[in-house]
Design an enzyme around this catalytic site. Structure first.
Site, mmCIF file in Angstrom:
data_model
loop_
_atom_site.group_PDB
_atom_site.id
_atom_site.type_symbol
_atom_site.label_atom_id
_atom_site.label_comp_id
_atom_site.label_asym_id
_atom_site.label_seq_id
_atom_site.Cartn_x
_atom_site.Cartn_y
_atom_site.Cartn_z
ATOM 1 N N GLU A 1 -5.943 6.824 -0.984
ATOM 2 C CA GLU A 1 -5.867 5.664 -0.098
ATOM 3 C C GLU A 1 -6.478 4.428 -0.741
ATOM 4 O O GLU A 1 -5.919 3.331 -0.670
ATOM 5 C CB GLU A 1 -6.562 5.977 1.229
ATOM 6 C CG GLU A 1 -5.859 7.012 2.078
ATOM 7 C CD GLU A 1 -4.438 6.601 2.435
ATOM 8 O OE1 GLU A 1 -4.224 5.434 2.794
ATOM 9 O OE2 GLU A 1 -3.544 7.463 2.348
ATOM 10 N N HIS B 1 1.508 4.308 -3.018
ATOM 11 C CA HIS B 1 1.444 5.777 -3.009
ATOM 12 C C HIS B 1 2.569 6.369 -3.856
ATOM 13 O O HIS B 1 2.369 7.357 -4.569
ATOM 14 C CB HIS B 1 1.584 6.293 -1.571
ATOM 15 C CG HIS B 1 0.333 6.214 -0.757
ATOM 16 N ND1 HIS B 1 -0.861 6.779 -1.145
ATOM 17 C CD2 HIS B 1 0.094 5.646 0.463
ATOM 18 C CE1 HIS B 1 -1.782 6.573 -0.225
ATOM 19 N NE2 HIS B 1 -1.227 5.879 0.754
ATOM 20 N N HIS C 1 0.830 -1.205 0.000
ATOM 21 C CA HIS C 1 0.000 0.000 0.000
ATOM 22 C C HIS C 1 0.864 1.255 0.000
ATOM 23 O O HIS C 1 0.628 2.178 -0.797
ATOM 24 C CB HIS C 1 -0.906 -0.009 1.235
ATOM 25 C CG HIS C 1 -1.581 1.284 1.519
ATOM 26 N ND1 HIS C 1 -2.859 1.570 1.100
ATOM 27 C CD2 HIS C 1 -1.152 2.389 2.185
ATOM 28 C CE1 HIS C 1 -3.193 2.794 1.484
ATOM 29 N NE2 HIS C 1 -2.166 3.312 2.151
ATOM 30 N N GLU C 2 1.870 1.283 0.868
ATOM 31 C CA GLU C 2 2.712 2.482 0.966
ATOM 32 C C GLU C 2 3.532 2.690 -0.309
ATOM 33 O O GLU C 2 3.672 3.820 -0.784
ATOM 34 C CB GLU C 2 3.629 2.384 2.186
ATOM 35 C CG GLU C 2 2.891 2.306 3.518
ATOM 36 C CD GLU C 2 1.992 3.501 3.779
ATOM 37 O OE1 GLU C 2 2.252 4.585 3.226
ATOM 38 O OE2 GLU C 2 1.016 3.352 4.539
#
Length: 268
Positions: free
Chosen positions: A191, A133, A129-130
């Site tokens: 997100e 980004h 997920h990070e």
């Protein structure tokens, strides 16, 4: 100048910014990117150095190796532009339940997260997920959107005539409207997009994507915010779980193929 004209003016000003520097994210979503990538990388590296100076590294070698292994597996399936870079991965000794990735190829994980991420796949969901980004240039997009919004409001204010109570009230309202109508929804979109990119990355890296939803169930047990979702920068935990589960078919198919070939991740 009427308030309705001001609204139209600000909208047209922001549209002009979008036409100058529009691009697409990895999922095909249109985005505004104004800041040079090299500058964002430099900012990310500087921020990472500051965090390193303020937060101690973990001295737990086993946990550090686990985190490095998970990050290495995620990095191995990135597009060549990112995979070929030298990534710096650090486990910080801090109880907060968090992790981050920054432009400039930096990944930080806090030991507190390992209390909630119960296995390698749940940790991979966070790292994916990070990194998502970074791949989607969300930092650049957020800075660019804030810049475009503030510049449009400032320009509109300067060109809207004499100061007055009505004018001040109108622009205060526009500022609040921009926060809840533009900036926060963009953040929630980021997100959700990072969740989906991370889901794809973890599956390709050989981690069980179904554990991503389990991670957010674990997160829910640590406490929930009373802030309504429309006023928050993040989707609610239930929204994230539903989004992940409804997008699970293809990632799980990818993982199943790797599993049948005995090529899944084995970090711990």
């Amino acid at each position: 100048m009427s308030s309705s004209f001001l609204l139209r003016y600000v909208g047209l000003s922001m549209l002009s910014f979008a036409l100058v520097a529009c691009s697409s994210s990895p999922t095909g979503r249109n985005q505004l990117v104004l800041v040079p990538e090299d500058q964002l990388n430099q900012m990310g590296a500087q921020s990472f150095e500051q965090i390193k100076s303020e937060t101690p590294k973990s001295d737990n070698e086993i946990l550090t190796q686990h985190v490095q292994c998970v990050a290495d597996r995620i990095i191995s399936v990135l597009p060549d532009k990112y995979k070929q870079q030298a990534w710096e991965v650090i486990l910080f000794d801090d109880p907060q339940i968090n992790a981050f990735a920054l432009p400039g190829n930096k990944i930080g994980v806090y030991t507190g997260l390992l209390e909630v991420a119960e296995n390698q796949s749940q940790l991979a969901a966070v790292v994916g997920h990070e990194v998502g980004h970074v791949l989607a240039r969300h930092g650049n997009e957020r800075v660019s959107t804030q810049l475009a919004t503030s510049q449009a409001l400032a320009l509109g204010y300067q060109l809207s005539g004499e100061d007055s109570a009505v004018k001040t009230a109108v622009f205060q309202g526009l500022g609040i409207g921009a926060q809840f109508g533009i900036l926060l929804p963009f953040s929630r979109a980021h997100e959700t997009e990072a969740d989906l990119i991370g889901l794809d990355l973890m599956a390709k890296a050989g981690f069980n994507p179904r554990e991503s939803a389990e991670l957010w169930r674990n997160m829910s047990k640590t406490g929930s915010s009373s802030t309504p979702e429309w006023m928050s920068t993040h989707p609610s935990n239930n929204t994230r779980i539903n989004t992940l589960e409804s997008s699970m078919d293809e990632p799980y198919r990818i993982y199943s193929v790797l599993k049948s070939n005995n090529n899944t991740a084995k970090c711990y």
